[in-house]
Design a protein around this motif. Structure first.
Motif, mmCIF file in Angstrom:
data_model
loop_
_atom_site.group_PDB
_atom_site.id
_atom_site.type_symbol
_atom_site.label_atom_id
_atom_site.label_comp_id
_atom_site.label_asym_id
_atom_site.label_seq_id
_atom_site.Cartn_x
_atom_site.Cartn_y
_atom_site.Cartn_z
ATOM 1 N N VAL A 86 42.307 -60.346 -47.687
ATOM 2 C CA VAL A 86 42.522 -61.446 -46.746
ATOM 3 C C VAL A 86 41.892 -61.062 -45.409
ATOM 4 O O VAL A 86 42.155 -59.978 -44.883
ATOM 5 C CB VAL A 86 44.021 -61.730 -46.573
ATOM 6 C CG1 VAL A 86 44.237 -62.822 -45.544
ATOM 7 C CG2 VAL A 86 44.635 -62.100 -47.909
ATOM 8 N N ILE A 87 41.092 -61.963 -44.884
ATOM 9 C CA ILE A 87 40.501 -61.751 -43.574
ATOM 10 C C ILE A 87 41.271 -62.614 -42.583
ATOM 11 O O ILE A 87 41.274 -63.845 -42.691
ATOM 12 C CB ILE A 87 39.001 -62.140 -43.558
ATOM 13 C CG1 ILE A 87 38.249 -61.256 -44.551
ATOM 14 C CG2 ILE A 87 38.434 -62.020 -42.153
ATOM 15 C CD1 ILE A 87 36.811 -61.605 -44.717
ATOM 16 N N PRO A 88 41.971 -61.975 -41.622
ATOM 17 C CA PRO A 88 42.794 -62.749 -40.687
ATOM 18 C C PRO A 88 41.927 -63.590 -39.741
ATOM 19 O O PRO A 88 40.783 -63.241 -39.444
ATOM 20 C CB PRO A 88 43.558 -61.683 -39.897
ATOM 21 C CG PRO A 88 42.821 -60.414 -40.120
ATOM 22 C CD PRO A 88 42.036 -60.551 -41.395
ATOM 23 N N ALA A 131 36.168 -60.377 -53.697
ATOM 24 C CA ALA A 131 37.576 -60.078 -53.433
ATOM 25 C C ALA A 131 38.167 -61.066 -52.428
ATOM 26 O O ALA A 131 39.316 -61.501 -52.575
ATOM 27 C CB ALA A 131 37.731 -58.645 -52.925
ATOM 28 N N VAL A 132 37.401 -61.450 -51.423
ATOM 29 C CA VAL A 132 37.872 -62.439 -50.439
ATOM 30 C C VAL A 132 38.055 -63.784 -51.130
ATOM 31 O O VAL A 132 39.084 -64.445 -50.980
ATOM 32 C CB VAL A 132 36.898 -62.548 -49.246
ATOM 33 C CG1 VAL A 132 37.252 -63.732 -48.355
ATOM 34 C CG2 VAL A 132 36.903 -61.252 -48.433
ATOM 35 N N ARG A 133 37.073 -64.198 -51.899
ATOM 36 C CA ARG A 133 37.125 -65.485 -52.594
ATOM 37 C C ARG A 133 38.305 -65.549 -53.567
ATOM 38 O O ARG A 133 38.978 -66.570 -53.682
ATOM 39 C CB ARG A 133 35.810 -65.710 -53.336
ATOM 40 C CG ARG A 133 35.657 -67.067 -53.939
ATOM 41 C CD ARG A 133 34.286 -67.344 -54.556
ATOM 42 N NE ARG A 133 33.623 -66.207 -55.178
ATOM 43 C CZ ARG A 133 32.647 -65.480 -54.613
ATOM 44 N NH1 ARG A 133 32.215 -65.773 -53.398
ATOM 45 N NH2 ARG A 133 32.090 -64.472 -55.245
ATOM 46 N N ASP A 134 38.599 -64.424 -54.240
ATOM 47 C CA ASP A 134 39.702 -64.369 -55.201
ATOM 48 C C ASP A 134 41.064 -64.152 -54.553
ATOM 49 O O ASP A 134 42.082 -64.135 -55.243
ATOM 50 C CB ASP A 134 39.464 -63.251 -56.212
ATOM 51 C CG ASP A 134 38.234 -63.485 -57.085
ATOM 52 O OD1 ASP A 134 37.725 -64.622 -57.112
ATOM 53 O OD2 ASP A 134 37.777 -62.512 -57.721
#
Length: 60
Positions: free
Chosen positions: A56-58, A49-52
């Motif tokens: 979003v990780i701030p 999910a992060v890669r796609d």
């Protein structure tokens, strides 16, 4: 600053969550008091999910 115990700040898995994940269920059966943060499939789905861009990780 307030310091909490590991159990206070750990992930609390509901029974249906434990039952749905064979990895977590196996670890819970081996040690009912174990602090389980997740499983390999959960980690992989979060990384996907992060890669796609779905999560979003701030910074900072």
């Amino acid at each position: 600053m307030k310091k909490n115990s590991r159990k206070h700040t750990s992930v609390q898995w509901p029974a249906d969550g434990v039952a749905a994940c064979p990895e977590i269920a196996e670890r819970r059966a081996a040690d009912p008091a174990a602090l389980i943060l997740g499983c390999s499939r959960l980690k992989a789905s979060i990384e996907d999910a992060v890669r796609d861009g779905r999560v979003v990780i701030p910074d900072g």
